[in-house]
Design a protein around this motif. Structure first.
Motif, PDB file in Angstrom:
ATOM      1  N   PHE A 100      -6.816  -3.169  -8.182  1.00 57.68           N
ATOM      2  CA  PHE A 100      -7.655  -2.028  -8.527  1.00 57.68           C
ATOM      3  C   PHE A 100      -8.465  -2.262  -9.790  1.00 57.68           C
ATOM      4  O   PHE A 100      -9.168  -1.386 -10.238  1.00 57.68           O
ATOM      5  CB  PHE A 100      -6.798  -0.761  -8.633  1.00 57.68           C
ATOM      6  N   LEU A 102      -8.836   6.488  -8.859  1.00 55.91           N
ATOM      7  CA  LEU A 102      -8.399   5.328  -8.092  1.00 55.91           C
ATOM      8  C   LEU A 102      -9.040   5.254  -6.706  1.00 55.91           C
ATOM      9  O   LEU A 102      -9.607   4.234  -6.329  1.00 55.91           O
ATOM     10  CB  LEU A 102      -6.870   5.354  -7.959  1.00 55.91           C
ATOM     11  N   TYR A 103      -8.961   6.341  -5.955  1.00 55.49           N
ATOM     12  CA  TYR A 103      -9.401   6.307  -4.565  1.00 55.49           C
ATOM     13  C   TYR A 103     -10.857   6.728  -4.363  1.00 55.49           C
ATOM     14  O   TYR A 103     -11.495   6.305  -3.414  1.00 55.49           O
ATOM     15  CB  TYR A 103      -8.487   7.184  -3.698  1.00 55.49           C
ATOM     16  N   HIS A 104     -11.359   7.554  -5.242  1.00 57.17           N
ATOM     17  CA  HIS A 104     -12.739   8.029  -5.090  1.00 57.17           C
ATOM     18  C   HIS A 104     -13.684   7.325  -6.053  1.00 57.17           C
ATOM     19  O   HIS A 104     -14.881   7.607  -6.050  1.00 57.17           O
ATOM     20  CB  HIS A 104     -12.814   9.548  -5.283  1.00 57.17           C
ATOM     21  N   ASN A 105     -13.131   6.441  -6.871  1.00 61.57           N
ATOM     22  CA  ASN A 105     -13.901   5.603  -7.785  1.00 61.57           C
ATOM     23  C   ASN A 105     -14.850   6.399  -8.680  1.00 61.57           C
ATOM     24  O   ASN A 105     -15.967   5.987  -8.946  1.00 61.57           O
ATOM     25  CB  ASN A 105     -14.669   4.532  -6.996  1.00 61.57           C
ATOM     26  N   TYR A 151       1.043   4.235  -2.788  1.00 57.40           N
ATOM     27  CA  TYR A 151       0.839   5.624  -2.390  1.00 57.40           C
ATOM     28  C   TYR A 151       2.029   6.487  -2.818  1.00 57.40           C
ATOM     29  O   TYR A 151       1.863   7.577  -3.375  1.00 57.40           O
ATOM     30  CB  TYR A 151       0.637   5.699  -0.873  1.00 57.40           C
ATOM     31  N   VAL A 182      -6.014  10.135  -8.646  1.00 58.17           N
ATOM     32  CA  VAL A 182      -6.520   9.938  -7.279  1.00 58.17           C
ATOM     33  C   VAL A 182      -8.047   9.913  -7.281  1.00 58.17           C
ATOM     34  O   VAL A 182      -8.665   9.088  -6.602  1.00 58.17           O
ATOM     35  CB  VAL A 182      -5.970  11.024  -6.322  1.00 58.17           C
ATOM     36  N   GLN A 183      -8.653  10.799  -8.046  1.00 59.40           N
ATOM     37  CA  GLN A 183     -10.119  10.797  -8.127  1.00 59.40           C
ATOM     38  C   GLN A 183     -10.615   9.474  -8.704  1.00 59.40           C
ATOM     39  O   GLN A 183     -11.610   8.916  -8.238  1.00 59.40           O
ATOM     40  CB  GLN A 183     -10.608  11.953  -9.005  1.00 59.40           C
ATOM     41  N   ASN A 231       2.035   9.483  -5.687  1.00 65.29           N
ATOM     42  CA  ASN A 231       2.492  10.838  -5.322  1.00 65.29           C
ATOM     43  C   ASN A 231       3.604  11.350  -6.241  1.00 65.29           C
ATOM     44  O   ASN A 231       3.851  12.553  -6.291  1.00 65.29           O
ATOM     45  CB  ASN A 231       2.960  10.888  -3.869  1.00 65.29           C
ATOM     46  N   GLU A 255       0.834  -1.211   0.000  1.00 58.48           N
ATOM     47  CA  GLU A 255       0.000   0.000   0.000  1.00 58.48           C
ATOM     48  C   GLU A 255       0.867   1.259   0.000  1.00 58.48           C
ATOM     49  O   GLU A 255       0.577   2.215  -0.720  1.00 58.48           O
ATOM     50  CB  GLU A 255      -0.910   0.019   1.221  1.00 58.48           C
TER      51      GLU A 255
END
Length: 181
Positions: free
Chosen positions: A176, A130-133, A112, A127-128, A116, A108
């Motif tokens: 992912f 990948l992490y916010h789907n 990350y 990020v939107q 970055n 992880e």
């Protein structure tokens, strides 16, 4: 019957988490666990205590069978998919060890760190996604850009992550689920 209900309610969620760790599909994981419990019910007269280790091994074996069946059902499989299924099968065969959590945490952190290192605009979009789907259209609307620009930025991000993650890249894709999006 009451003992089975207690066993089911106590272990179901944990066993689903174990199955998901191996096959990365929540619905299939629930099916695997339910199959194991059906087998437990059908063979309840031969079951001995403690049963937790047996349940975990039964779930692992069913996951392995699921992956093998999935492999047989796929007519043509890309090299990446073939490699990912092999990794999953190897993971099931290995016994859990105390360092497994640390290995997952390291993975992880590596993701990350790699994310970055992406260029600012690319990182924000990635990020939107990948992490916010968020979908391409949602990201495009939020950032006042076209969906094709979002698509290009995601491809740029994946290309850079392939270099940054090296051998971890196929596992990253699997977790992912980029091949399905």
């Amino acid at each position: 019957m009451k003992a089975f209900e207690v066993l089911y309610s106590t272990c179901y969620v944990y066993l689903c988490a174990v199955a998901t760790k191996y096959i990365f599909n929540a619905e299939a994981s629930r099916e695997v666990v339910n199959d194991v419990f059906i087998n437990v019910w059908n063979n309840r007269s031969t079951l001995t205590y403690p049963v937790r280790a047996y349940l975990i091994r039964a779930v692992q074996n069913r996951c392995l069978n699921h992956l093998r069946q999935q492999r047989l059902q796929m007519v043509s499989m890309s090299d990446v998919q073939e490699h990912l299924l092999t990794i999953q099968e190897q993971q099931i065969g290995e016994e859990s060890h105390p360092l497994a959590y640390l290995e997952n945490k390291e993975f992880e952190e590596r993701i990350y760190s790699a994310v970055n290192q992406l260029p600012d605009k690319c990182r924000d979009i990635f990020v939107q996604y990948l992490y916010h789907n968020k979908s391409y259209d949602e990201i495009a609307e939020c950032n006042h850009i076209s969906p094709s620009t979002v698509r290009v930025q995601i491809k740029i991000g994946l290309s850079k992550l392939k270099t940054l993650l090296g051998d971890y890249y196929p596992l990253f894709l699997l977790i992912f689920n980029f091949s399905q999006k």
